[in-house]
Motif scaffolding. Sequence first.
Motif, mmCIF file in Angstrom:
data_model
loop_
_atom_site.group_PDB
_atom_site.id
_atom_site.type_symbol
_atom_site.label_atom_id
_atom_site.label_comp_id
_atom_site.label_asym_id
_atom_site.label_seq_id
_atom_site.Cartn_x
_atom_site.Cartn_y
_atom_site.Cartn_z
ATOM 1 N N ARG A 20 0.832 -1.211 0.000
ATOM 2 C CA ARG A 20 0.000 0.000 0.000
ATOM 3 C C ARG A 20 0.863 1.256 0.000
ATOM 4 N N ASN A 36 -7.960 8.720 10.566
ATOM 5 C CA ASN A 36 -8.718 8.443 9.343
ATOM 6 C C ASN A 36 -8.296 9.411 8.229
ATOM 7 N N ARG A 91 -8.473 7.128 -1.860
ATOM 8 C CA ARG A 91 -8.975 5.868 -1.312
ATOM 9 C C ARG A 91 -7.824 5.006 -0.790
ATOM 10 N N VAL A 92 -6.736 4.955 -1.541
ATOM 11 C CA VAL A 92 -5.570 4.180 -1.098
ATOM 12 C C VAL A 92 -5.020 4.748 0.206
ATOM 13 N N ARG A 134 -7.335 4.011 3.269
ATOM 14 C CA ARG A 134 -7.203 2.624 3.708
ATOM 15 C C ARG A 134 -5.879 2.402 4.426
ATOM 16 N N GLN A 180 -5.977 3.866 7.978
ATOM 17 C CA GLN A 180 -6.801 3.086 8.903
ATOM 18 C C GLN A 180 -6.149 1.769 9.296
ATOM 19 N N VAL A 181 -5.589 1.048 8.312
ATOM 20 C CA VAL A 181 -4.995 -0.253 8.660
ATOM 21 C C VAL A 181 -3.732 -0.059 9.488
#
Length: 653
Positions: free
Chosen positions: A31, A137, A153-154, A157, A160-161
Amino acid sequence: MSEPASKPINNREAFKLLVRVLGYALPFKGRVMTKTALALVGTFPAILLPWPAKLLIDHVVQGKSPEDSPTQYPFFLQPLVDAIASASITESATYVFWWVSLTLVLIGAWHTRGRDIARDEFAEGHDAATRSEKQANFAYSFMGGLLGWIEFRVTMRLSQVLNHHVRSRLFEKLQRLPMAAMDDRRIGDSIYRVMYDTPSISQVLYRVGITPVVSPIGIALSIWVISLSYGHLPFVVWSLVAMVPLALLVTLPFSGTVRKQAQRARDRGAVTTVAMEEGSANVLAVQSLGAQGRERERFASDSWDSYEEYRRYIKLWLAMIFLAVACGLGLGVWVWFNLTDRVFAGALTVGDLSVLAAYYWQVAFSAGRLGSVWISLQENVAGLQRVFALLDMPGEHQPDHPKPLPAIREGYHFENVGFAYPDGTQALSGVTLEAHRGQMVALVGPAGAGKTTLAYMFARYHQPSEGRVLVDGVDLTDVDRDALRKQVSFVFQEPVLIDATIADNIRLGKPDATLEEMREAAETAGALEFIEHMPQGFDTPLGRNGGKLSVGQKQRLSIARALVRQAPVLVLDEPTAALDPETEAQLVRTLQKASRDKLVVVIAHRLSTIRRADQILFVRDGHIDERGSHLELMSRPGGAYRRFVELQSVAAA
């Protein structure tokens, strides 16, 4: 009392913390690489964005031919320039329109800064905690359009992860801290570290791993294009090059002050969380003492201090931004006057002026981001210090190669055991005892004598600071911690229940316990009667820490929870203190029955609970003064246990 203030950090320590963050990105390297690649993609279209304005101004509005331009177009624009040269004004406008439309779809709007921005707009307060919650976030892209949406969007994510991963690690660490360490921690401060300090890691990753890669490439591309078309104006090229060192010179002197102020802001935020947690947890005591006003004033003071410290942090940033903008504008005004002189002289066109202005702001923006990297990291360093300070705390002892522990057959042997708390307080000294399966052992003595500390060693909640504890002849420090605790059921002095149903609380240590097993354990603990009178029986929710139950009912559920596990060792700390005489007698009979094939260790003061124990240990000042059965100890004139029993008899009379 609040947690101590964070230790001041120097630049070297700050750098080490930042490098350490990169290790947490490794599980998500795919990511991170995708985010970096998308950010790099956005830098290349940026070099094209200023040119449509020149084409429109010079060749569509003013009607000049591209061949008449005093400026040479970059080679990659030559196909479009050639098309416009042989086209009508309408056709030229159409070409530019489709070019701009494609740009809008792919990377967003065109404006003086060169790129549109996609980012989140979640609610944000004006203190460190609420800003950190937003950062958990956080997502952004310096492109708009389709590519900007994908990068957004990437990034979302990834934020958050990564924050979930760090929060989970930190929570797991809290669960594995030694009990002595947890006694010295404030719950509110730990909550603040898990919830509000952890987003510092994702922020550092973006600023350390991405900005120093993307911004220099964007700056280099812009300067390269300017050199191709405006290399005959060296002052323009060199003014753009000067942007980076200028940004660094303006921001670097502020780094230490910003870091210290960010630490103070986070420390005060943690104090506010502690005040809120303690006020909520002890609301009954506060109300009973009429202390609501004092608690409100204490919380209001802590909360206001948190905002005050954060405002000071913002003032530092405003001062730095003002200085940076003043320097940048000074350079920009000088360049602008030189450029307008050349426009009036015919050496440049109005379209050239728009191109140079767009590139100037592009470079200024990227240089500002690059120059602010280190200063921006200082707030995050303050959070990192608090996160890593907790992660680096020594956890419970677990040997590198733990020995498996079969079902305990014989029991425990304490050899000259001593224990001292981290602050140096000596709780136990020279304790030697035998406790075998098939026995009921009672620990008796005055408050603060070390009974609970001694009982904690059966489950290795405390590690001896001297001597050793053997279980079935194996040193307890060599066995697997979890394997040991599966064989020890513990009932603590203060009942601890979770916000769940009665069944969930009883099953906490044995998730697969059947309803019949729970009923049997609850009946033995004297809890079945009140459970059956609950609205939903075993499925009744209990609320926070069993708020719907009396102290005695909580204690009975805790005992039922221990009994349902069927562990070979059962340790109970004051299990009958909140029980009525009938329930106590029933429990004592149960414990005697259980001790036929278990080791039962009981801490108690009531004579009715301890007199039938196989072995009574009288503990005083961290030592075992006397040991023996009730009859043996009572036969000693002037004995400590005998005086203890006689005092109870007098008090009862």
